[in-house]
Design a protein around this motif. Structure first.
Motif, PDB file in Angstrom:
ATOM      1  N   MET A 118     -77.561 -43.070  92.522  1.00 34.02           N
ATOM      2  CA  MET A 118     -78.079 -41.894  93.237  1.00 34.02           C
ATOM      3  C   MET A 118     -79.244 -42.285  94.145  1.00 34.02           C
ATOM      4  O   MET A 118     -79.350 -41.794  95.276  1.00 34.02           O
ATOM      5  CB  MET A 118     -78.518 -40.821  92.246  1.00 34.02           C
ATOM      6  CG  MET A 118     -78.860 -39.487  92.895  1.00 34.02           C
ATOM      7  SD  MET A 118     -77.431 -38.701  93.697  1.00 34.02           S
ATOM      8  CE  MET A 118     -76.575 -38.043  92.264  1.00 34.02           C
ATOM      9  N   ASP A 167     -77.056 -45.230  85.852  1.00 33.97           N
ATOM     10  CA  ASP A 167     -76.358 -44.308  86.750  1.00 33.97           C
ATOM     11  C   ASP A 167     -77.284 -43.818  87.858  1.00 33.97           C
ATOM     12  O   ASP A 167     -76.847 -43.540  88.982  1.00 33.97           O
ATOM     13  CB  ASP A 167     -75.825 -43.098  85.969  1.00 33.97           C
ATOM     14  CG  ASP A 167     -74.726 -43.449  84.989  1.00 33.97           C
ATOM     15  OD1 ASP A 167     -74.117 -44.533  85.142  1.00 33.97           O
ATOM     16  OD2 ASP A 167     -74.473 -42.657  84.060  1.00 33.97           O
ATOM     17  N   THR A 179     -75.380 -34.962  89.205  1.00 27.21           N
ATOM     18  CA  THR A 179     -74.418 -35.600  88.305  1.00 27.21           C
ATOM     19  C   THR A 179     -75.050 -35.712  86.919  1.00 27.21           C
ATOM     20  O   THR A 179     -76.161 -35.246  86.686  1.00 27.21           O
ATOM     21  CB  THR A 179     -74.027 -36.991  88.825  1.00 27.21           C
ATOM     22  OG1 THR A 179     -75.200 -37.831  88.819  1.00 27.21           O
ATOM     23  CG2 THR A 179     -73.471 -36.923  90.244  1.00 27.21           C
ATOM     24  N   THR A 181     -71.573 -39.709  86.205  1.00 27.55           N
ATOM     25  CA  THR A 181     -72.004 -40.031  87.569  1.00 27.55           C
ATOM     26  C   THR A 181     -70.957 -40.953  88.179  1.00 27.55           C
ATOM     27  O   THR A 181     -70.756 -42.065  87.681  1.00 27.55           O
ATOM     28  CB  THR A 181     -73.381 -40.718  87.571  1.00 27.55           C
ATOM     29  OG1 THR A 181     -74.342 -39.834  87.007  1.00 27.55           O
ATOM     30  CG2 THR A 181     -73.809 -41.086  88.985  1.00 27.55           C
ATOM     31  N   VAL A 184     -79.834 -36.602  88.795  1.00 26.39           N
ATOM     32  CA  VAL A 184     -78.963 -37.061  87.713  1.00 26.39           C
ATOM     33  C   VAL A 184     -79.456 -36.385  86.441  1.00 26.39           C
ATOM     34  O   VAL A 184     -80.565 -36.639  85.976  1.00 26.39           O
ATOM     35  CB  VAL A 184     -78.971 -38.591  87.571  1.00 26.39           C
ATOM     36  CG1 VAL A 184     -77.951 -39.035  86.539  1.00 26.39           C
ATOM     37  CG2 VAL A 184     -78.646 -39.241  88.916  1.00 26.39           C
TER      38      VAL A 184
END
Length: 529
Positions: A183, A179, A172, A147, A198
């Motif tokens: 987002m 991560d 991602t 990501t 994700v």
């Protein structure tokens, strides 16, 4: 104590009512048109809003006949995807034919098509002026490696917008649960419809919390074995386990922090109870590697509290602003609550759940006959494991007047814990031969016997004849090998599920400020054990 909770309307306890506009899309992964037709019906029965027709999954494909059948006969809105192998799909043929099929899907009445960023600009130019009303083009980008930074994702959104996309889709890969925070930042601030996913186990909350952070759509598989991307939950779990329809931007987020974590039944207990009582909250699984990093990433007040399981019950103490006096003595915690001032306070409810369950089993009651003197007083209480759960049991047993013995694979940890409770330390293998007296109490606080290694046991069956009661903190499976053999030996047994339920009562009170729905917790655990 006031709960500080917003509540849903009474009628929102019905699964038919929704509190958000986020769509639930179920991918159709059948290899024939007939299979996809069956999957469409199942998706509608489950409660999906949209079906994704994955043309690249079809073993044979006649564009005109098959698209007409799939789109015209669908009882749900359709999203058509023909994913090439270079973007993680299965299609390896001619690119122009692939795009022709997507244009044909638009002509036959598809509600959405998904086209990849790499070809999106030219594709959108080719349909300019021909798009039907209410038809949307999703332009997608998939990163199967990591990501990127917040800035890089923001730039990617701009590139996708520049192609003429109606809806931006970015997928991602999570190397760490933090991560997902990047987002969430992107989706909540997006000015156009956006799908932010994700992928992977550590990215699960990106899918569960899509409605909270403004996502246009999320994906839920028909079955666990039929996912279209790594880490994709089932549609049934999204709707029934996580109350997906009821999640709103102001929904409070709770969860269980651990590694592993997906065996935990806590989301089942809490989410069903939140729904039944009309509390605007959701409880999720959180696969966390680094708790310090996690707390730094999720600092919003809406992330309101956590349960904490192995291996983080001790290390998470460094992230806390305040520690309950009992938890401080135990030096391990399992319940983390954000206070109104934003600071976190840690509690240990494990010891209450486990010790009360053991006491009641020894009394032959279910907690209905209180007694000033604990049945553990004077008993030899052998604890296997010196981690967070072992510390809780050692502290609780000592407080009840038991004589404590701690056995652990790493002897130094056994010595340290035994020293703190005035007990005796053993190496784990020595526990098999330790029987200075009859009628001892045994508590397994190791992971031996936990799914998937269900054939393991921390102590031999022959050694169990010296115990009067055996408790196992493991609850997946409920009936561990240790407990089965203890029962066959004639011991009283106490399931880990009983500890889970009772410590859950305390966590509920700490989270909500309300009395725990004890009967509902027990009913749910019985139904799903």
């Amino acid at each position: 104590m006031a709960s500080g909770f917003a509540t849903w309307d009474v009628e929102t306890s019905s699964s038919a009512v929704r509190s958000n506009a986020t769509l639930l899309c179920t991918p159709l992964m059948g290899t024939t048109v007939d299979q996809m037709m069956i999957e469409m019906r199942k998706a509608k029965e489950i409660g999906a809003d949209v079906v994704e027709i994955r043309l690249d999954c079809l073993r044979s494909f006649n564009p005109t006949e098959d698209l007409k059948a799939l789109i015209k006969q669908s009882t749900l809105p359709t999203l058509v995807t023909y994913r090439p192998i270079w973007e993680g799909g299965q299609y390896e043929g001619d690119e122009e034919k692939r795009q022709d099929a997507l244009r044909l899907a638009m002509e036959f009445g598809a509600d959405y098509i998904d086209v990849e960023l790499q070809v999106a600009y030219d594709f959108n130019q080719s349909i300019a002026g021909k798009k039907p009303d209410n038809f949307k083009v999703i332009v997608s980008s998939h990163n199967f490696h990591n990501t990127p930074s917040l800035e890089a994702i923001g730039n990617l959104v701009a590139r996708i917008q520049a192609t003429g996309a109606d809806i931006v889709k970015i997928a991602t890969t999570a190397l760490d649960i933090t991560d997902v925070a990047r987002m969430f930042h992107i989706t909540v601030h997006s000015q156009i419809p956006i799908i932010g996913i994700v992928m992977g186990e550590k990215g699960l909350i990106s899918r569960l919390l899509t409605p909270k952070f403004g996502g246009y759509l999320t994906y839920g598989a028909l079955e666990a074995g039929a996912i279209s991307a790594p880490g994709q939950p089932t549609a049934k779990d999204l709707l029934d386990l996580y109350n997906f329809r009821l999640i709103k931007p102001d929904t409070k987020v709770y969860g269980i922090i651990g590694k592993p974590v997906y065996h935990s039944k806590s989301p089942l207990l809490f989410n069903e109870s939140f729904k039944k009582l009309g509390l605007n909250a959701v409880y999720v699984h959180l696969l966390v590697d680094d708790v310090v990093k996690f707390f730094n990433a999720y600092s919003s007040p809406d992330f309101a509290g956590y349960s904490c399981t192995i291996p983080h019950k001790e290390v998470v103490l460094q992230c806390m602003d305040e520690i309950d006096h009992v938890a401080k003595k135990i030096a391990a915690v399992n319940n983390l609550v954000r206070k109104p001032d934003g600071k976190f306070k840690a509690y240990n409810t494990d010891y209450i759940g486990a010790i009360s369950a053991i006491e009641d089993a020894l009394r032959g009651t279910n907690g209905t006959i209180p007694s000033a003197v604990s049945p553990l007083a004077g008993k030899l209480f052998v604890i296997l494991g010196a981690g967070g759960a072992g510390k809780s049991l050692a502290y609780g047993a000592k407080e009840k007047g038991a004589r404590v013995v701690v056995a652990n694979r790493t002897f130094e940890r056994a010595v340290d814990l035994a020293g703190k409770v005035g007990g005796k330390a053993l190496r784990l293998e020595e526990a098999r031969y330790f029987h200075p007296e009859e009628g001892m109490i045994l508590a397994n606080c190791t992971s031996m016997g936990m799914k998937p290694k269900i054939d393991e046991a921390p102590i031999t069956k022959d050694a169990l004849k010296h115990y009067s009661l055996v408790f196992d903190a493991i609850y997946t499976p409920k009936d561990t090998r240790l407990l089965r053999e203890a029962r066959e030996t004639g011991c009283i047994i106490v399931y880990g599920t009983e500890m889970l339920i009772r410590q859950g009562f305390e966590q509920w009170k700490n989270f909500t400020g309300l009395p725990a729905p004890e009967d509902l917790f027990r009913e749910l655990m019985l139904r799903h054990s």
